[in-house]
Write a protein that holds these residues in place. Sequence first.
Motif: not given
Length: 440
Positions: A191-204, A215-226, A228-231
Amino acid sequence: MDLFSYQREQKKGTEGPLAYRMRPQNLDEVVGQSHLIGPGTALRRMIEEDNLHSLILYGPPGTGKTTLAQLIARKTESYFVTLSAVSSNSAEIKKAIHSAAERLGYYQQRTILFIDEIHRFNKAQQDLLLPAIEDGTILLIGATTENPLYEVNAALISRLRVYMLYPLQENEVRSLLERSLTDPERGLGLSVATLTEEAFDLIIRASKGDGRAALTLLDMIITVHDPSEKVTAQQVMEVTGQMATYYDKKGSGHYDTISAFIKSIRGSDPDAALFWLAVMLEAGEDPLYIARRLIIHAAEDIGLADPMALVLAQSTAEAVKMVGLPEGQIPLSQATIYLATAPKSNSAKNAIYQARAAVRESKGFQVPPHLADSSHSLASKVLQKGEGYQYPHDFGGYVKQSYLPPEMEGKCFYQPTEQGQEHRIKEWLQKLQSYLQPNR
């Protein structure tokens, strides 16, 4: 493609890096570059109609150069050959051209030769392509991150059309991230809600317009994130560390940034000038190169409006040479602010340009006898050199006499402005008018 290659590509398409999996399958999926491939654009029509000409795709990393080439490969009925200038040699270029000639002769099928990082080929290798482009044996598509006007032979450039690709806008990177995050087949299926707005902004912001980097950064982040929680932004920072600045020290990033720096100083905007100075320092630009440009600017754009500008610029270069970085950034900052806020005049530059033009355009001239060297004891008696010269100090410091050859009489190269101290120079010259050259 053999069985093993096919299986490898299939595996990469489902298990490979996110940036690879999300590569557009058609032009409508391409994010950004609407000026080139938006609906109704010339390049898009040429791709869709399979009616291309030889071209170069020029832009920073991650803007879609290779993607466009791959979409052309899918669309065209031409035989598509790919070479990388990083790993290919002259023999491979010759082989590709020879095969293209045979293909055209036997099957009347043209060949599109895609060369990635074409600027990596040396002059001789680039020259190998010229006859084949000229006689239609190949249609060349080159991709480069370096300014082709500097890195690609002029003869080759003259036979190609250069298309510029630009870094993605923030909204375009956001769209790319959301699509990749939610796509259930090629993307992450989240879901888009997997990331907080601040997280989106920082990746951008961290991607700096590079779609692949985002996309590489998003891939790395999702690989290590929990799951059950938002990034959060903090988690993004843990992965990104210090955000790098894209700046090719030998290409357009180098030239464009120093140009923006000098133009900001010339435009008397110290804040903009300091920003571009910071960009160069953060990217690791040679501080002595910056100091040399300040010296040139002090003479070219400030000149006699504030003669101290050149003195300060020269002192800055010496200071940077002596102390290096990081301390050297302080005198660089001081000089940048001083030059940006100084009055501006390019009269000295214009004066020497006009004087040299007059020399080039002249039909010949001689040094007037009264100005010629008379240091030899017989120079005056035998050659009449120095005769008639009036020593200004014998007349209180100024005397009316001509210092130009007769062919140049009346020429005026230096035109003082009203800026800064040059205003006083202008007044002084006007005051001395009656003591200077008769026709000036």
